[in-house]
Design an enzyme around this catalytic site. Structure first.
Site, PDB file in Angstrom:
ATOM      1  CB  ILE A 245      -4.977   3.156  -1.722  1.00 47.30           C
ATOM      2  CG1 ILE A 245      -6.010   4.018  -0.992  1.00 47.30           C
ATOM      3  CG2 ILE A 245      -5.505   2.669  -3.065  1.00 47.30           C
ATOM      4  CD1 ILE A 245      -7.330   3.343  -0.727  1.00 47.30           C
TER       5      ILE A 245
ATOM      6  CB  THR B 128      -0.928   0.034   1.234  1.00 47.89           C
ATOM      7  OG1 THR B 128      -0.137   0.095   2.424  1.00 47.89           O
ATOM      8  CG2 THR B 128      -1.828  -1.191   1.284  1.00 47.89           C
ATOM      9  CG  ASP B 129      -1.181   4.823  -1.397  1.00 52.91           C
ATOM     10  OD1 ASP B 129      -1.850   4.598  -0.365  1.00 52.91           O
ATOM     11  OD2 ASP B 129      -1.702   5.250  -2.443  1.00 52.91           O
ATOM     12  CB  ALA B 130       1.227   7.606   2.566  1.00 54.11           C
TER      13      ALA B 130
END
Length: 152
Positions: A19, A14-16
């Site tokens: 997601i 995931t990103d920050a």
């Protein structure tokens, strides 16, 4: 249903914002393709050792429909679309079991879909070569749909 491989979304995917980072869908599809081939008895390391060749990705096309989030349960599918002498095209989808449960849907929800072309190359030169007869024969016998039941 097509061959389906289960994956869970981890922090590293995931990103920050929690997601799934878009490029990670390609990683999920790579795992799904590898396990699909393994389910057919096509072990890539063994093939490289025995034939001196290997599969490489030569083209991808993806469409993103919905996001996936941390801890989601996914299914990655694989279907043979076209078999040539030196390459094959595989249709793949990433589906969400978690989203299916959230929405009360009848089937897992489509997140991402696309096609991947993989070619057979000589491992030492990376030049295109014919797919080994034993691999082409296995793929041919399985037919166009490549339907394989999912076995947990």
């Amino acid at each position: 249903m097509s061959y389906a491989f289960p994956i869970r979304v981890y922090w590293e995917d995931t990103d920050a914002g929690g997601i799934v980072f878009y490029a990670n869908y390609l990683k999920f599809m790579e795992r799904g393709r590898t396990e699909w081939l393994r389910s057919l008895g096509v072990e890539q390391r063994k093939l490289r050792e025995e034939t001196g060749g290997q599969f490489v990705v030569s083209e991808t096309q993806l469409k993103y429909h919905r996001p996936s989030r941390l801890d989601d349960e996914l299914l990655v599918t694989a279907d043979l679309r076209q078999l040539g002498t030196a390459s094959l095209i595989i249709g793949q989808r990433v589906l969400s079991k978690t989203e299916q449960e959230r929405m009360g849907a009848a089937a897992p929800v489509l997140l991402c879909e696309g096609t991947i072309r993989i070619g057979w190359v000589d491992a030492s030169t990376l030049r295109p070569a014919r797919i080994p007869v034993q691999v082409a024969g296995t793929l041919e016998r399985c037919g166009g749909s490549m339907t394989q039941p999912f076995k947990p």
